[in-house]
Design an enzyme around this catalytic site. Sequence first.
Site, short mmCIF file in Angstrom:
data_model
loop_
_atom_site.label_atom_id
_atom_site.label_comp_id
_atom_site.label_asym_id
_atom_site.label_seq_id
_atom_site.Cartn_x
_atom_site.Cartn_y
_atom_site.Cartn_z
N PHE A 36 -11.26 -0.66 -10.14
CA PHE A 36 -11.16 -1.51 -8.95
C PHE A 36 -10.75 -0.64 -7.78
CE2 PHE A 36 -9.30 -4.05 -5.66
CZ PHE A 36 -10.23 -5.07 -5.53
N ASP A 48 -6.81 7.32 -6.79
CA ASP A 48 -6.56 6.06 -6.08
C ASP A 48 -5.21 5.53 -6.56
OD1 ASP A 48 -6.36 3.49 -5.13
OD2 ASP A 48 -8.44 2.94 -5.54
N LYS A 60 -1.40 -0.62 0.18
CA LYS A 60 -0.45 -1.62 -0.30
C LYS A 60 1.00 -1.36 0.12
CE LYS A 60 -3.39 -3.87 -3.51
NZ LYS A 60 -4.46 -3.30 -4.30
C1 LIG Z 1 -5.89 -3.23 -3.92
C2 LIG Z 1 -6.60 -1.99 -4.29
C3 LIG Z 1 -7.60 -1.45 -3.47
C4 LIG Z 1 -8.12 -2.16 -2.24
O1 LIG Z 1 -7.10 -2.40 -1.30
P1 LIG Z 1 -7.34 -3.51 -0.16
O2 LIG Z 1 -6.16 -3.32 0.75
O3 LIG Z 1 -7.32 -4.85 -0.84
O4 LIG Z 1 -8.64 -3.23 0.47
C5 LIG Z 1 -8.18 -0.25 -3.85
N1 LIG Z 1 -7.80 0.38 -4.96
C6 LIG Z 1 -6.84 -0.10 -5.78
C7 LIG Z 1 -6.45 0.66 -7.01
C8 LIG Z 1 -6.22 -1.31 -5.48
O5 LIG Z 1 -5.30 -1.81 -6.31
#
Ligand SMILES: *Cc1c(COP(=O)(O)O)cnc(C)c1O
Length: 401
Positions: free
Chosen positions: A141, A226, A255
């Site tokens: 994700f 990520d 986040k």
């Molecule tokens: C939440 C998330 C994203 C995307 O972040 P948004 O602020 O919702 O666009 C990308 N990678 C990971 C691992 C995430 O948990």
Amino acid sequence: MSTTDNAIASAEAHSAHNYHPLPVVVATAEGAWMTDVEGRRHLDMLAGYSALNFGHGNRRLIDAARAQLERVTLTSRAFHHDRFADFCTRLAELCGMEMVLPMNTGAEAVETAVKTARKWGYRVKGVPDGMAKIIVAADNFHGRTTTVISFSTDPEARADFGPYTPGFEIVPYGDLTAMREAMTENTVAVLIEPIQGEAGVLVPPPGYLAGVRELTRERDVLFIADEIQSGLGRTGKTFACEHEGVVPDMYLLGKALGGGVVPVSAVVSSAAVLGVYRPGEHGSTFGGNPLACAVALEVIAMLNTGEYQQRATELGDHLHQELGLLVGGGAVRAVRGRGLWAGVDIEPALGTGREISERLMERRVLVKDTHGSTIRIAPPLVINKEDLDWGLDQLRAVLRG
Ligand SMILES: *Cc1c(COP(=O)(O)O)cnc(C)c1O
């Protein structure tokens, strides 16, 4: 109709149904607790997918935001502002890197990483124009943009959004051999989550991240971690990669970087990588704005104390010890995770993840399901042990039926 039902009916009538929220309408929140429109208190065991690592209404963060609101909130990058240099310097230091490219949302950080890796591939590695390939993992994700969902393996996230962006190779998560076989001269990057959150808090096999590090170094490929959900304290370390002693070429942060106050994301890397950009080649109106920088600077200062990482380690050990006791008792199949972060596979006979989440909500504990019968537990790192134990009591009560 109750205040709650009214608010939900109205939201359903006037918003796209791209989410299926639990039927609770939050009005205020503090620390690990949220109060709904009818005055009921709920324990937040999701923490905005780690955006609220420091809890709701954190004093230091609210004060930093309020002070900045009174000074200047937005300049655009057409001009310098006096929080920008500090933000980039401190964030690069926190990451042990050299340069920062600030954006707003996580998906934008991922998009920026894809663009950066491609440009680096053409300008530095010498990949023929248009041929760059990025290797990603199945069940990833990384966000919701058209390019990012192009390399998703989740039909819900992907279906009917084509045509898809080419240039990605998908390999099974945790499988080094498959990654090695997928690599060619034109591979510019490997993009993975050090722990897969949406997939159910999947921790890769020991040695995997170190193996990816070695392989990418050998083949002159960028290792992009990520850490948007796993980073900034959640797992007990500043970065989840640290658990394997691994330093990637690029961290993607989001986040928690915005302290639950404003969206702040960033790509953090070396001068050799982020140095590929020239003015006009990439940008964002809001990226690196004064309010974002002020809040993120406070987040970085808080992380530099080590206090939150330590809380996540200690409370996380307790959480995993307690959850571990439930495995094999007929209600819980498996528990995964690190620090204050757990994916709990409930016996499907007891209900879907959604049903378990609804039953927990009736007991005033808010969690989020993911695929099948899995729920995710990720309370703010400021939660105290008593509240965590109370939340676990509610889970045990739900599992007893
Ligand atoms: C939440 C998330 C994203 C995307 O972040 P948004 O602020 O919702 O666009 C990308 N990678 C990971 C691992 C995430 O948990």
